[in-house]
Enzyme design. Sequence first.
Site, mmCIF file in Angstrom:
data_model
loop_
_atom_site.group_PDB
_atom_site.id
_atom_site.type_symbol
_atom_site.label_atom_id
_atom_site.label_comp_id
_atom_site.label_asym_id
_atom_site.label_seq_id
_atom_site.Cartn_x
_atom_site.Cartn_y
_atom_site.Cartn_z
ATOM 1 N N LYS A 1 63.411 69.940 2.456
ATOM 2 C CA LYS A 1 62.976 71.257 2.027
ATOM 3 C C LYS A 1 64.187 72.112 1.638
ATOM 4 O O LYS A 1 64.806 71.845 0.639
ATOM 5 C CB LYS A 1 62.126 71.900 3.120
ATOM 6 N N ASP B 1 61.804 72.816 15.529
ATOM 7 C CA ASP B 1 61.805 72.454 14.112
ATOM 8 C C ASP B 1 62.016 73.748 13.335
ATOM 9 O O ASP B 1 61.137 74.612 13.299
ATOM 10 C CB ASP B 1 60.465 71.797 13.745
ATOM 11 N N TYR C 1 53.500 71.041 12.104
ATOM 12 C CA TYR C 1 53.447 70.228 10.889
ATOM 13 C C TYR C 1 52.528 69.011 11.090
ATOM 14 O O TYR C 1 52.554 68.370 12.149
ATOM 15 C CB TYR C 1 54.876 69.773 10.557
ATOM 16 N N ARG D 1 72.914 51.034 7.965
ATOM 17 C CA ARG D 1 71.849 51.470 8.884
ATOM 18 C C ARG D 1 72.453 52.044 10.175
ATOM 19 O O ARG D 1 71.791 52.793 10.898
ATOM 20 C CB ARG D 1 70.879 50.306 9.183
HETATM 21 C C1 LIG Z 1 58.020 68.712 5.616
HETATM 22 C C2 LIG Z 1 58.139 69.013 7.041
HETATM 23 C C3 LIG Z 1 58.371 67.987 7.985
HETATM 24 C C4 LIG Z 1 58.445 66.534 7.594
HETATM 25 O O1 LIG Z 1 59.548 66.285 6.786
HETATM 26 P P1 LIG Z 1 59.633 65.071 5.719
HETATM 27 O O2 LIG Z 1 60.985 65.233 5.151
HETATM 28 O O3 LIG Z 1 58.519 65.271 4.727
HETATM 29 O O4 LIG Z 1 59.454 63.808 6.488
HETATM 30 C C5 LIG Z 1 58.523 68.361 9.305
HETATM 31 N N1 LIG Z 1 58.442 69.642 9.700
HETATM 32 C C6 LIG Z 1 58.198 70.644 8.828
HETATM 33 C C7 LIG Z 1 58.118 72.049 9.334
HETATM 34 C C8 LIG Z 1 58.037 70.372 7.469
HETATM 35 O O5 LIG Z 1 57.788 71.372 6.616
#
Ligand SMILES: *Cc1c(COP(=O)(O)O)cnc(C)c1O
Length: 427
Positions: free
Chosen positions: A236, A211, A140, A87
């Site tokens: 992603k 992001d 998001y 962790r």
């Molecule tokens: C999917 C996504 C998130 C969240 O990510 P997780 O891995 O599902 O927790 C945050 N920002 C964007 C732009 C996303 O597409």
Amino acid sequence: MTEEPDPPPETLLSGAPARARRREGASGPEPSLPADAGPTTIAVHGARRPERNAGAVVSPIYQTTTFHYPAEYSEVADPSDVRHYTRYENPSQEEAAETIRALEGAGAARVFSSGMAAISTTLLGLLRPGDTVVAPIEIYGGTDRLLREVLPKFGIGVRWLEPGAPEPTGELLEGASLLYLETPTNPLLRVRDIRAWARCADEVGALLLVDSTFATPVNQRPLELGADLVLHSATKYLAGHSDVLAGAVAGPSQLVDRLETMQRVLGGALDPHAAFLLQRGMKTLALRVARQNENAREVAEALARHPAVARVHYPGSHGADEEAIARTQMAGRGGLVSFELVGGRAASARFRRRLRLVHVATSLGGVESLVSAPRESSHAHLSPGEAERRGLPEGLLRLSCGIEETKDLLLDLLGALEPRAGDRGAS
Ligand SMILES: *Cc1c(COP(=O)(O)O)cnc(C)c1O
């Protein structure tokens, strides 16, 4: 007579090869990457440490929760070289983090158990009661809930930038501590000017967090454009195979290191096996993204010409200003295309039923193409009025292009736009 200092005691650590922790741009003598190495070269070679891993070309998965602890901690030459507990730290996490650090051109990076773990840990780690965050409405869903429902519990205020406003100014900006941006946006793929947002942040001494999940470091490097930190849902494109949840943050070490304690106590550590899958996935990131960029461009052009398509959303499609920003800010436009069909909701449902290759599923960035209807998935929580106000009609579709051959993808998509014999609902 002066006493000779004792030689360093033989501890578990002093017998092992020096374990330079690869952080803060420590490129070290091995491997030696060209100064202008491309993303694939960085991802394939940048984090390798065969001298530490029995010579293995592929690093092992450090599937362990704990590590040998020196019997006499006070005798360890460099306490920062001691690992305790997964962790807190683990070599599999460090390798994936190092790759992301290098891809983003950052001083340091950390990986997390999901994108939301990265985002929540970062915001809770940096903000204090009384601070104010400024964010656009179109972010998001999980981040939206974090800002609306969680941060206010800790005395952190949030101000929202209305859709259509390119960047925050005046009263909205005044006294802000942190600006939070996503570009391109979800699901309309509007392009926001990271440089302009960085100037806004500078004006009031706020941090700018971006992001960059939709763009990937292959298409967009926010730190070079003035962002203080870049965040990813590595679930992603970075991992890229729709089989692992992960998140990341990268930036200067004085900011990234401030998140260490918060990550340890909130517990969003990335499992070593997931870290391995992320690292393996990233080796082909640039190849995948190049194909996805190409597929999305071809699909966007084909859909725009099709009489059954009412509107196509693609980075740069929302006017000359955004096209100009996209041109200087993005090396490629990414693998996403959103579109509206003539006939709205019913046509959208019929189209999804007719797809043979493209999965109807939420999420994005994997090798397989996925299509989703934001009003029924990511944006299902919005009232109809609010959704319309944000420019999200009921039939809107968001397509994440995979790496299939373009012709096969087009055949499936364009085929699903035409009525076919035997299809339910075909007319
Ligand atoms: C999917 C996504 C998130 C969240 O990510 P997780 O891995 O599902 O927790 C945050 N920002 C964007 C732009 C996303 O597409």
